[in-house]
Design a protein around this motif. Structure first.
Motif, PDB file in Angstrom:
ATOM      1  N   SER A  74       1.778  -1.211   0.550  1.00 16.55           N
ATOM      2  CA  SER A  74       0.194   0.370   0.007  1.00 16.55           C
ATOM      3  C   SER A  74       0.941   0.851   0.080  1.00 16.55           C
ATOM      4  CB  SER A  74      -0.995   0.012   1.410  1.00 16.55           C
ATOM      5  OG  SER A  74       0.029   0.139   1.920  1.00 16.55           O
ATOM      6  N   GLU A  75       0.490   2.437  -0.614  1.00 14.29           N
ATOM      7  CA  GLU A  75       1.078   3.458  -0.572  1.00 14.29           C
ATOM      8  C   GLU A  75       0.341   5.558  -0.696  1.00 14.29           C
ATOM      9  OE1 GLU A  75       2.861   6.116  -4.266  1.00 14.29           O
ATOM     10  OE2 GLU A  75       2.521   4.461  -4.752  1.00 14.29           O
ATOM     11  N   LEU A  76       0.561   5.739   0.248  1.00 10.69           N
ATOM     12  CA  LEU A  76      -0.081   6.654   1.035  1.00 10.69           C
ATOM     13  C   LEU A  76      -0.015   7.281  -0.184  1.00 10.69           C
ATOM     14  CD1 LEU A  76      -2.320   8.380   2.670  1.00 10.69           C
ATOM     15  CD2 LEU A  76       0.400   9.735   3.923  1.00 10.69           C
ATOM     16  N   LEU A  77      -1.198   8.305  -0.556  1.00 13.33           N
ATOM     17  CA  LEU A  77      -0.976   9.153  -2.113  1.00 13.33           C
ATOM     18  C   LEU A  77      -1.196  10.658  -2.001  1.00 13.33           C
ATOM     19  CD1 LEU A  77      -3.300   6.793  -4.768  1.00 13.33           C
ATOM     20  CD2 LEU A  77      -0.682   6.942  -4.427  1.00 13.33           C
ATOM     21  N   THR A  78      -2.132  10.909  -0.588  1.00 15.56           N
ATOM     22  CA  THR A  78      -2.635  11.782  -0.175  1.00 15.56           C
ATOM     23  C   THR A  78      -3.354  11.791   1.286  1.00 15.56           C
ATOM     24  OG1 THR A  78      -2.966  14.276  -0.859  1.00 15.56           O
ATOM     25  CG2 THR A  78      -4.437  12.824  -1.341  1.00 15.56           C
ATOM     26  N   GLU A  79      -2.506  12.667   1.964  1.00 13.06           N
ATOM     27  CA  GLU A  79      -3.268  12.766   3.200  1.00 13.06           C
ATOM     28  C   GLU A  79      -3.082  14.585   3.895  1.00 13.06           C
ATOM     29  OE1 GLU A  79      -1.412  11.644   7.109  1.00 13.06           O
ATOM     30  OE2 GLU A  79      -2.927  10.281   7.245  1.00 13.06           O
ATOM     31  N   SER A  80      -4.338  15.329   4.307  1.00 12.74           N
ATOM     32  CA  SER A  80      -3.987  16.609   4.602  1.00 12.74           C
ATOM     33  C   SER A  80      -5.585  17.213   5.432  1.00 12.74           C
ATOM     34  CB  SER A  80      -4.481  17.737   3.246  1.00 12.74           C
ATOM     35  OG  SER A  80      -4.220  18.577   3.147  1.00 12.74           O
ATOM     36  N   TYR A  81      -5.639  18.024   6.141  1.00 13.09           N
ATOM     37  CA  TYR A  81      -6.802  18.595   6.585  1.00 13.09           C
ATOM     38  C   TYR A  81      -7.118  20.465   5.830  1.00 13.09           C
ATOM     39  CZ  TYR A  81      -4.937  15.816  11.160  1.00 13.09           C
ATOM     40  OH  TYR A  81      -4.274  14.985  11.479  1.00 13.09           O
ATOM     41  N   LEU A  82      -6.560  19.768   4.700  1.00 15.18           N
ATOM     42  CA  LEU A  82      -6.435  21.218   4.081  1.00 15.18           C
ATOM     43  C   LEU A  82      -6.950  20.752   2.408  1.00 15.18           C
ATOM     44  CD1 LEU A  82      -3.548  23.628   4.772  1.00 15.18           C
ATOM     45  CD2 LEU A  82      -5.622  23.332   5.331  1.00 15.18           C
ATOM     46  N   ALA A  83      -7.647  21.303   1.540  1.00 12.72           N
ATOM     47  CA  ALA A  83      -7.773  21.553   0.211  1.00 12.72           C
ATOM     48  C   ALA A  83      -6.885  22.112  -0.684  1.00 12.72           C
ATOM     49  CB  ALA A  83      -8.879  22.351   0.064  1.00 12.72           C
ATOM     50  N   TRP A  84      -7.153  21.699  -1.450  1.00 17.21           N
ATOM     51  CA  TRP A  84      -5.911  21.838  -2.815  1.00 17.21           C
ATOM     52  C   TRP A  84      -5.626  23.090  -2.200  1.00 17.21           C
ATOM     53  CZ3 TRP A  84      -6.217  25.009  -6.740  1.00 17.21           C
ATOM     54  CH2 TRP A  84      -7.404  24.965  -7.179  1.00 17.21           C
ATOM     55  N   ASN A  85      -6.226  24.204  -2.962  1.00 19.86           N
ATOM     56  CA  ASN A  85      -6.294  25.761  -2.944  1.00 19.86           C
ATOM     57  C   ASN A  85      -5.499  26.484  -1.422  1.00 19.86           C
ATOM     58  OD1 ASN A  85      -8.213  24.719  -1.123  1.00 19.86           O
ATOM     59  ND2 ASN A  85      -9.393  27.057  -2.565  1.00 19.86           N
ATOM     60  N   GLY A  86      -5.817  25.326  -0.120  1.00 18.69           N
ATOM     61  CA  GLY A  86      -4.383  26.269   0.778  1.00 18.69           C
ATOM     62  C   GLY A  86      -6.619  25.870   2.572  1.00 18.69           C
ATOM     63  N   ASP A  87      -7.484  25.826   1.388  1.00 19.53           N
ATOM     64  CA  ASP A  87      -8.416  25.786   2.392  1.00 19.53           C
ATOM     65  C   ASP A  87      -9.100  25.102   3.543  1.00 19.53           C
ATOM     66  OD1 ASP A  87      -9.165  28.174   1.449  1.00 19.53           O
ATOM     67  OD2 ASP A  87     -11.038  27.922   0.135  1.00 19.53           O
ATOM     68  N   SER A  88      -8.971  25.227   4.872  1.00 22.72           N
ATOM     69  CA  SER A  88      -9.562  24.056   5.647  1.00 22.72           C
ATOM     70  C   SER A  88     -10.929  23.122   5.260  1.00 22.72           C
ATOM     71  CB  SER A  88      -9.546  24.761   6.997  1.00 22.72           C
ATOM     72  OG  SER A  88      -8.239  25.811   7.756  1.00 22.72           O
ATOM     73  N   LEU A  89     -10.164  22.098   5.382  1.00 15.33           N
ATOM     74  CA  LEU A  89     -12.148  21.340   5.373  1.00 15.33           C
ATOM     75  C   LEU A  89     -12.976  21.479   6.039  1.00 15.33           C
ATOM     76  CD1 LEU A  89      -9.884  18.256   4.198  1.00 15.33           C
ATOM     77  CD2 LEU A  89     -10.720  20.060   2.378  1.00 15.33           C
ATOM     78  N   PRO A  90     -13.429  21.590   5.797  1.00 14.60           N
ATOM     79  CA  PRO A  90     -14.874  21.832   7.437  1.00 14.60           C
ATOM     80  C   PRO A  90     -15.549  20.466   7.664  1.00 14.60           C
ATOM     81  CG  PRO A  90     -15.291  21.735   4.945  1.00 14.60           C
ATOM     82  CD  PRO A  90     -14.876  21.578   4.497  1.00 14.60           C
ATOM     83  N   ALA A  91     -16.277  20.745   9.065  1.00 14.06           N
ATOM     84  CA  ALA A  91     -15.962  19.031   9.768  1.00 14.06           C
ATOM     85  C   ALA A  91     -17.220  18.468   8.636  1.00 14.06           C
ATOM     86  CB  ALA A  91     -17.166  19.645  10.857  1.00 14.06           C
ATOM     87  N   TYR A  92     -17.350  17.599   8.650  1.00 14.91           N
ATOM     88  CA  TYR A  92     -18.128  16.033   8.275  1.00 14.91           C
ATOM     89  C   TYR A  92     -19.915  16.572   8.409  1.00 14.91           C
ATOM     90  CZ  TYR A  92     -14.271  13.598   6.678  1.00 14.91           C
ATOM     91  OH  TYR A  92     -13.384  12.607   6.229  1.00 14.91           O
ATOM     92  N   PRO A  93     -20.344  16.004   7.885  1.00 13.91           N
ATOM     93  CA  PRO A  93     -21.942  16.291   7.953  1.00 13.91           C
ATOM     94  C   PRO A  93     -22.736  15.950   8.574  1.00 13.91           C
ATOM     95  CG  PRO A  93     -21.781  15.714   5.985  1.00 13.91           C
ATOM     96  CD  PRO A  93     -20.496  15.959   5.838  1.00 13.91           C
ATOM     97  N   SER A  94     -23.814  16.426   9.771  1.00 19.36           N
ATOM     98  CA  SER A  94     -24.139  15.381  10.773  1.00 19.36           C
ATOM     99  C   SER A  94     -25.206  14.276   9.705  1.00 19.36           C
ATOM    100  CB  SER A  94     -24.898  15.725  11.598  1.00 19.36           C
ATOM    101  OG  SER A  94     -25.987  17.133  10.535  1.00 19.36           O
ATOM    102  N   GLY A  95     -26.400  13.772  10.489  1.00 15.87           N
ATOM    103  CA  GLY A  95     -26.613  12.504   9.323  1.00 15.87           C
ATOM    104  C   GLY A  95     -26.285  11.594   9.486  1.00 15.87           C
ATOM    105  N   LYS A  96     -27.609  10.847   8.291  1.00 12.40           N
ATOM    106  CA  LYS A  96     -27.214   9.260   7.914  1.00 12.40           C
ATOM    107  C   LYS A  96     -25.944   9.445   6.656  1.00 12.40           C
ATOM    108  CE  LYS A  96     -28.990   5.730   6.426  1.00 12.40           C
ATOM    109  NZ  LYS A  96     -29.589   4.405   6.709  1.00 12.40           N
ATOM    110  N   PRO A  97     -24.302   8.877   7.514  1.00  9.56           N
ATOM    111  CA  PRO A  97     -23.409   9.358   6.166  1.00  9.56           C
ATOM    112  C   PRO A  97     -23.842   8.541   5.498  1.00  9.56           C
ATOM    113  CG  PRO A  97     -22.609   8.002   8.110  1.00  9.56           C
ATOM    114  CD  PRO A  97     -24.572   8.359   8.096  1.00  9.56           C
TER     115      PRO A  97
END
Length: 145
Positions: free
Chosen positions: A31-54
């Motif tokens: 296995s190979e980790l391709l990417t991992e981040s708390y940020l989108a490609w443009n540097g914006d922070s990712l929001p929280a996951y939505p609530s409700g049924k995934p």
């Protein structure tokens, strides 16, 4: 008589040495980790996951040569991998991401953007969306083509 301490240290050393190897063993799963981040490609922070049924959606998008997607945004976290071709992603802030086959992307959320294929072969990307029941995963901009 067996010296268990020496035996244990020998086994631990062997395990530690074998775990340090970065080279894949031929004909073995890897296995190979391709990417991992708390940020989108443009540097914006990712929001929280939505609530409700995934709800997970996996979509393959194919952009023909010398064409572009309509301007749109995603209200949910998503990420993808470009399978074929080349893709230029542009957000409303003027940020640009140039992708080639095999490149991963952590997409922007709630930011208008579009992708364009300037190449001579189709650009195919598989995108994974982490939404919730009843949520849209793509919203076209009302002024879009």
């Amino acid at each position: 008589m067996i010296n268990y301490r020496t035996l244990l240290l020998s086994i631990l050393s062997l395990v530690a040495f074998s775990c340090q190897s970065k080279e894949p063993i031929p004909d073995q799963p890897s296995s190979e980790l391709l990417t991992e981040s708390y940020l989108a490609w443009n540097g914006d922070s990712l929001p929280a996951y939505p609530s409700g049924k995934p709800k997970i959606s996996i979509v393959k998008v194919t952009i023909p040569p010398h064409s572009e997607l309509p301007h749109h945004y995603h209200p949910v976290i998503n990420a993808g991998i470009l399978l074929t071709g080349e893709l230029t992603v542009v957000d409303i802030k003027g940020n640009v991401l140039e992708m080639k086959a095999g490149d991963p992307i952590i997409e922007v959320v709630n930011t208008i953007h579009y992708g364009k294929n300037n190449g001579d072969i189709p650009a195919a990307i598989v995108v994974f969306y982490a939404g919730a029941e009843g949520m849209e995963i793509v919203v076209k901009e009302s002024n879009s083509n």
